[in-house]
Design a protein around this motif. Structure first.
Motif, PDB file in Angstrom:
ATOM      1  N   ASN A   1       0.835  -1.196   0.000  1.00  0.00           N
ATOM      2  CA  ASN A   1       0.000   0.000   0.000  1.00  0.00           C
ATOM      3  C   ASN A   1       0.870   1.245   0.000  1.00  0.00           C
ATOM      4  O   ASN A   1       1.312   1.725   1.038  1.00  0.00           O
ATOM      5  N   PHE A  15      -0.838  -1.486   6.972  1.00  0.00           N
ATOM      6  CA  PHE A  15      -1.465  -0.326   6.336  1.00  0.00           C
ATOM      7  C   PHE A  15      -2.627  -0.712   5.419  1.00  0.00           C
ATOM      8  O   PHE A  15      -2.916  -0.010   4.457  1.00  0.00           O
ATOM      9  N   GLU A  16      -3.312  -1.805   5.758  1.00  0.00           N
ATOM     10  CA  GLU A  16      -4.499  -2.168   4.991  1.00  0.00           C
ATOM     11  C   GLU A  16      -5.763  -1.796   5.755  1.00  0.00           C
ATOM     12  O   GLU A  16      -5.711  -1.118   6.775  1.00  0.00           O
ATOM     13  N   TYR A  17      -6.929  -2.261   5.295  1.00  0.00           N
ATOM     14  CA  TYR A  17      -8.198  -1.664   5.646  1.00  0.00           C
ATOM     15  C   TYR A  17      -9.158  -2.645   6.332  1.00  0.00           C
ATOM     16  O   TYR A  17      -8.967  -3.859   6.309  1.00  0.00           O
ATOM     17  N   LYS A  46      -5.617   3.633   6.761  1.00  0.00           N
ATOM     18  CA  LYS A  46      -4.613   2.573   6.811  1.00  0.00           C
ATOM     19  C   LYS A  46      -4.429   2.115   8.252  1.00  0.00           C
ATOM     20  O   LYS A  46      -4.080   2.901   9.122  1.00  0.00           O
TER      21      LYS A  46
END
Length: 695
Positions: A39, A393-395, A491
């Motif tokens: 990301n 840093f993902e969702y 994030k």
């Protein structure tokens, strides 16, 4: 009492990053942490959040830690011919109990013992382990004569998520359903030379996937054991090579999912990298395909138009990679079959009560590295599924079904409910803050005494409409990470398991760690991820507005910031830290019938001890009092905790025991459970006096 094995030299091991051994990193996720974060998008962060925060100072602080009463995502479900016999996760039922009572068991101290360790007054036993025959007629396991054909009839490797579903109404038998996440040839094959051949690769992929086994209660105690004889009509192995899946939802049939083997884009052979999961209210099991990229080679020769999306999912587009699954099936070579990559990374749904049923991959829930999926039914009857994308840093995502659950207790109603996840709207979370100006990355609480704020669910796509400019519905669902980047989602620090309270409607998410937070050009700490170099992780609570799971706004808070209680950056809902067990890297979550939160950890070696299972009251004066309930053997991860519906049994998956650099079958890092070399397996813990776990 567990058998004592010699202590292994834990302190001399080459731990790095957040505590996970490099061997685990290699085989689970292809050393994702050693590569730049996929990301690299530019999304609004500290400055914009600060501006929003200052404009909302008058907003009342919300999202305080709430009452959790019953509900385990994997403790109850129902028979094939009707609706569930007992309420699965996501219903509004409660099994009673008084919340907020102290946990009376004696906390297990941090240790490096090569055994499962439980508190005084508890017993435990292995239910099933790698190689145990589970299908009628399956051959006995032979370490020196392993074959893919035999492994597909035996219990697989590296068990992760677990679900317990009762059979009938007597309470004496149940189904145990779960995942086998990945294989490790160094710990599977004697004399392993460092590069797997085709036969070994076939065994490895046959050892991964999913399982369904029948278990039985031992003399009406809290102990359970594997049913080892008889027809066992439910027992099943689901693997990368032997199981066909149907693609459902808006992206099914799209050009992005068509291959030479499947020109219609509607059928996929196999599932892989299955991590956590969930039980639906209609009694099926969901499984998340997570680090699926490791099975592929040839991304460097994929079409140039695909490479940005491949890189966003962690594929190495500069090198061929491998060897991997292409040794046994050419479709895993992206130079020849580039769209095959798009056919993994989904939520899988399996009906454990029908061995002949065709499992499905639901495109409406989006494609990313799913940790798992937790389902709750909204007040209006819609199925709502929460899922985290487990990478730095993902969702965090939410899916809301278009249809409503049919609550009739009939086979026809259950069949209708099994279509709910094929149609609906996918959202991604954006978190705002109340005290952004005070967040400096040290973990210090802001002046209002809480990390909290408001948030929004940003729509990505429905069945017919893309809400992301420049992307079609199919593109949003197949390349969901790119879509979430485009709309400015927040994030997070590796979203792992997400579990909703069926009583309060609040949702809890384990953020396992992110040692790169605030490093180099990476995003710095913000209020929902309040610590730079976050080696130990934290837990976030989400309360949907009006208690409606279909709402598009919510309030949130951080009840736990993990680590050594002596570390000033930790936080345990204000509880006295001197009485709290050290805890690092929360991974899987579940609940007992009195409302306590149970937390399984991954990479506790960041604090110098074995991983384990912890419990924490969520109401009353004991709120935040984290206590370690059990620890798993050296090198192992504690996965898939399940508290049975009667509260008398606690199951955990012991994954990758002895997975320590330079360990082999001949020179094992663990000798659990049989005294020879490490074998992944499932353990049940109970009280001989028949009382509830933790009561």
């Amino acid at each position: 009492m567990p058998r004592e094995h010699p202590l292994l030299p834990i302190v001399s091991l080459p731990f790095r990053r957040a505590g996970r051994d490099p061997m685990t990193c290699r085989y689970r996720c292809a050393n994702s942490c050693a590569h730049p974060e996929p990301n690299a998008s530019s999304t609004p962060y500290f400055g914009e959040i600060l501006e929003r925060s200052l404009s909302r100072r008058g907003v009342a602080r919300a999202g305080a830690l709430g009452l959790l009463v019953v509900g385990t995502a994997a403790s109850t479900a129902g028979p094939a011919a009707a609706a569930p016999a007992a309420p699965p996760s996501g219903t509004t039922s409660t099994s009673g109990g008084r919340p907020g009572r102290p946990l009376p068991f004696e906390a297990v101290p941090p240790n490096t013992i090569d055994a499962v360790v439980t508190p005084p007054g508890y017993q435990h036993a292995v239910v099933v382990k790698w190689g145990d025959p589970i299908l009628p007629g399956a051959p006995e396991w032979d370490l020196h004569r392993q074959t893919a054909e035999a492994q597909e009839q035996q219990f697989g490797y590296n068990n992760d998520y677990l679900a317990m579903l009762p059979l009938g109404t007597g309470g004496r038998r149940a189904l145990l359903v779960g995942n086998h996440e990945y294989a490790n040839p160094e710990l599977m094959f004697p004399g392993y030379t460092g590069i797997p051949d085709a036969a070994q690769t076939a065994v490895m992929f046959a050892s991964a996937g999913m399982f369904v086994v029948e278990i039985e209660q031992v003399e009406r105690t809290g102990q359970w054991r594997l049913v080892r004889s008889g027809q066992r009509p439910y027992n099943r192995r689901i693997t990368t090579t032997n199981t066909v899946f149907e693609l459902t939802g808006p992206a099914a049939g799209s050009a992005l999912l068509r291959t030479a083997a499947d020109p219609a884009g509607r059928w996929v052979r196999g599932t892989q990298a299955n991590c956590s999961g969930g039980v639906t209210p209609w009694g099926t099991v969901l499984s998340g395909e997570e680090n699926f990229h490791f099975a592929f080679v040839g991304a460097d020769e994929a079409p140039e138009s695909m490479k940005p999306a491949l890189r966003r999912y962690g594929f190495d587009t500069a090198n061929r990679g491998g060897p991997s699954a292409e040794l046994i099936d050419e479709r895993f070579d992206l130079a020849r079959h580039p769209h095959e990559a798009n056919r993994f990374g989904w939520i899988v749904e399996v009906d454990p009560f029908d061995r002949a049923s065709v499992p499905r991959k639901h495109t409406a829930l989006g494609r990313f590295k799913h940790e798992g999926a937790a389902t709750v039914i909204s007040r209006g009857g819609h199925a709502v599924v929460y899922s985290g994308d487990d990478e730095r840093f993902e969702y965090i995502y939410k899916f809301v079904s278009q249809g409503r659950m049919d609550r009739a207790k009939s086979r026809a109603a259950r069949q209708r409910n099994m279509t709910l996840l094929a149609s609906g709207t996918l959202y991604v979370a954006a978190f705002d803050a109340t005290s952004a100006a005070e967040i400096d990355g040290s973990g210090t609480l802001p002046a209002d005494g809480a990390f909290n704020g408001r948030g929004r669910w940003i729509p990505l796509a429905s069945d017919t409409t893309s809400f992301v400019p420049g992307m079609t519905v199919a593109e949003v669902l197949v390349n969901t990470r790119l879509a979430a980047d485009a709309v400015g989602a927040t994030k997070m620090d590796r979203p792992e398991d997400i579990e909703p309270s069926p009583v309060t409607g609040k949702v809890y998410c384990a953020l396992t760690n992110n040692s790169r937070r605030g490093a180099d050009a990476n995003p710095p700490a913000d209020e929902v991820n309040p610590r730079n170099a976050n080696r130990h992780g934290h837990i976030v609570e989400i309360a949907e507005d009006r208690g409606d799971h279909t709402a598009t706004t919510f309030v949130w808070s951080v009840p736990v910031v993990c680590g050594d209680p002596q570390d000033p950056s930790t936080y345990f809902s204000g509880y006295d830290k001197s009485a709290v067990s050290p805890i690092s890297c929360p991974d899987n979550l579940t609940f007992d019938s009195t409302g306590n939160l149970w937390i399984a950890t991954d990479s506790a070696y960041a604090l110098g001890g074995n991983d384990g299972l912890f419990a924490m009251p969520l109401a009353g004066p004991e709120t935040g009092h984290v206590k370690q309930f059990l620890s798993v053997p050296v090198g192992a991860e504690c996965c898939g905790p399940v508290i049975s519906s009667d509260g008398r049994s606690c199951f955990v998956a012991v994954q990758h025991p002895g997975e320590i650099t330079n360990s082999t079958v001949e020179n094992p890092g663990s000798r659990w459970p049989d005294g020879d070399f490490g074998k992944p397996g499932i353990v049940v813990t109970w009280r001989p006096d028949g009382r509830r776990i933790g009561a």
